[in-house]
Design a protein around this motif. Sequence first.
Motif, PDB file in Angstrom:
ATOM      1  N   GLY A  59       1.066  -1.177  -0.201  1.00  0.00           N
ATOM      2  CA  GLY A  59       0.160   0.005  -0.374  1.00  0.00           C
ATOM      3  C   GLY A  59       0.992   1.142  -0.199  1.00  0.00           C
ATOM      4  N   VAL A  60       2.215   1.277   1.000  1.00  0.00           N
ATOM      5  CA  VAL A  60       3.090   2.629   0.647  1.00  0.00           C
ATOM      6  C   VAL A  60       3.336   2.749  -0.827  1.00  0.00           C
ATOM      7  N   GLY A  61       2.875   2.139  -1.704  1.00  0.00           N
ATOM      8  CA  GLY A  61       3.246   2.638  -3.178  1.00  0.00           C
ATOM      9  C   GLY A  61       2.120   3.534  -4.482  1.00  0.00           C
ATOM     10  N   GLN A  62       1.250   2.897  -3.075  1.00  0.00           N
ATOM     11  CA  GLN A  62       0.230   3.698  -3.419  1.00  0.00           C
ATOM     12  C   GLN A  62      -0.030   5.077  -2.942  1.00  0.00           C
ATOM     13  N   ARG A  70      -6.874   3.984  -1.554  1.00  0.00           N
ATOM     14  CA  ARG A  70      -6.100   2.608  -2.588  1.00  0.00           C
ATOM     15  C   ARG A  70      -4.843   1.867  -1.890  1.00  0.00           C
ATOM     16  N   GLY A  71      -3.910   2.811  -1.436  1.00  0.00           N
ATOM     17  CA  GLY A  71      -3.242   2.382  -0.055  1.00  0.00           C
ATOM     18  C   GLY A  71      -3.795   1.686   0.750  1.00  0.00           C
ATOM     19  N   ILE A  72      -4.401   1.816   1.246  1.00  0.00           N
ATOM     20  CA  ILE A  72      -4.625   1.796   2.753  1.00  0.00           C
ATOM     21  C   ILE A  72      -5.977   0.318   2.304  1.00  0.00           C
ATOM     22  N   LEU A  73      -6.666   0.270   1.123  1.00  0.00           N
ATOM     23  CA  LEU A  73      -7.691  -1.146   1.162  1.00  0.00           C
ATOM     24  C   LEU A  73      -6.451  -2.239   0.772  1.00  0.00           C
ATOM     25  N   TRP A  74      -4.939  -1.987  -0.400  1.00  0.00           N
ATOM     26  CA  TRP A  74      -4.179  -3.153  -0.874  1.00  0.00           C
ATOM     27  C   TRP A  74      -3.520  -3.528   0.476  1.00  0.00           C
ATOM     28  N   PHE A  75      -3.262  -2.212   2.049  1.00  0.00           N
ATOM     29  CA  PHE A  75      -2.196  -2.987   2.301  1.00  0.00           C
ATOM     30  C   PHE A  75      -3.882  -3.982   3.579  1.00  0.00           C
ATOM     31  N   PHE A  76      -4.462  -3.903   3.569  1.00  0.00           N
ATOM     32  CA  PHE A  76      -6.009  -5.313   4.567  1.00  0.00           C
ATOM     33  C   PHE A  76      -5.760  -6.066   3.224  1.00  0.00           C
ATOM     34  N   GLY A  77      -6.059  -6.001   2.262  1.00  0.00           N
ATOM     35  CA  GLY A  77      -5.677  -6.873   1.313  1.00  0.00           C
ATOM     36  C   GLY A  77      -5.005  -7.587   0.819  1.00  0.00           C
ATOM     37  N   VAL A  78      -4.067  -7.467   1.442  1.00  0.00           N
ATOM     38  CA  VAL A  78      -2.258  -8.134   1.359  1.00  0.00           C
ATOM     39  C   VAL A  78      -2.520  -8.712   2.245  1.00  0.00           C
ATOM     40  N   SER A  79      -3.042  -8.030   3.681  1.00  0.00           N
ATOM     41  CA  SER A  79      -2.448  -8.420   5.282  1.00  0.00           C
ATOM     42  C   SER A  79      -3.737 -10.103   5.114  1.00  0.00           C
ATOM     43  N   ALA A  98       3.297  -4.105  -8.589  1.00  0.00           N
ATOM     44  CA  ALA A  98       2.954  -4.249  -9.865  1.00  0.00           C
ATOM     45  C   ALA A  98       2.206  -2.847  -9.976  1.00  0.00           C
ATOM     46  N   ASN A  99       1.021  -2.820  -9.536  1.00  0.00           N
ATOM     47  CA  ASN A  99      -0.145  -1.804  -9.687  1.00  0.00           C
ATOM     48  C   ASN A  99       0.196  -0.445  -9.223  1.00  0.00           C
ATOM     49  N   ALA A 100       1.018  -0.376  -8.105  1.00  0.00           N
ATOM     50  CA  ALA A 100       1.964  -0.172  -7.959  1.00  0.00           C
ATOM     51  C   ALA A 100       2.540   1.396  -8.755  1.00  0.00           C
ATOM     52  N   ALA A 101       3.761   0.203  -9.268  1.00  0.00           N
ATOM     53  CA  ALA A 101       4.937   0.637 -10.058  1.00  0.00           C
ATOM     54  C   ALA A 101       3.703   1.286 -11.566  1.00  0.00           C
ATOM     55  N   PHE A 102       2.577   0.765 -12.283  1.00  0.00           N
ATOM     56  CA  PHE A 102       1.963   0.445 -13.409  1.00  0.00           C
ATOM     57  C   PHE A 102       1.446   1.135 -13.926  1.00  0.00           C
ATOM     58  N   SER A 103       0.295   1.041 -12.623  1.00  0.00           N
ATOM     59  CA  SER A 103      -0.716   1.774 -13.013  1.00  0.00           C
ATOM     60  C   SER A 103      -0.894   2.759 -13.539  1.00  0.00           C
ATOM     61  N   GLY A 104      -1.697   2.773 -14.547  1.00  0.00           N
ATOM     62  CA  GLY A 104      -1.876   3.910 -15.602  1.00  0.00           C
ATOM     63  C   GLY A 104      -0.754   4.749 -16.460  1.00  0.00           C
ATOM     64  N   ALA A 105      -0.500   3.910 -16.076  1.00  0.00           N
ATOM     65  CA  ALA A 105       1.652   4.145 -16.981  1.00  0.00           C
ATOM     66  C   ALA A 105       1.410   4.797 -18.652  1.00  0.00           C
ATOM     67  N   LEU A 106      -0.183   3.305 -19.814  1.00  0.00           N
ATOM     68  CA  LEU A 106      -0.255   4.083 -20.686  1.00  0.00           C
ATOM     69  C   LEU A 106      -1.160   4.125 -21.109  1.00  0.00           C
ATOM     70  N   ARG A 107      -1.394   5.441 -21.762  1.00  0.00           N
ATOM     71  CA  ARG A 107      -2.431   6.598 -21.780  1.00  0.00           C
ATOM     72  C   ARG A 107      -3.845   5.926 -22.092  1.00  0.00           C
ATOM     73  N   GLU A 108      -4.847   6.686 -21.498  1.00  0.00           N
ATOM     74  CA  GLU A 108      -5.814   5.662 -21.891  1.00  0.00           C
ATOM     75  C   GLU A 108      -6.343   6.299 -23.471  1.00  0.00           C
TER      76      GLU A 108
END
Length: 113
Positions: A59-62, A70-79, A98-108
């Motif tokens: 979640g820290v990447g988000q 979104r970071g908080i949700l990822w933290f609890f989801g991964v936990s 991967a979501n933190a690093a590459f989400s939205g990298a390509l233009r929609e």
Amino acid sequence: MAEAEFEKPRFCSRCGQPIVVAEASFCKSCGAPVTRFPRLRRDPGFSPVLALVLSIIPGVGQIYRGKPLRGILWFFGVSLAYGAGPPLGILIHLICAANAAFSGALREDTLVR
């Protein structure tokens, strides 16, 4: 019957206005450069590698991307995934990173073309 070949319509990636001149280099509405090739979105000050490394803690990447909820949700989801079993936890943790690093990298708008 002869089939006419039509060029695909192009639109500005910044303002969405149609590009009517075939050889245009810039959008006449907003001045954004026009290209036929997809580009990676470059947010000033954002580093995908840093977001990936920060995701060692889920979640820290988000949060670094500016999406704290979104970071908080990822933290609890991964936990929860780690609680269900280490293999599932590792898989969800990798997806989180991967979501933190590459989400939205390509233009929609380039995905539609």
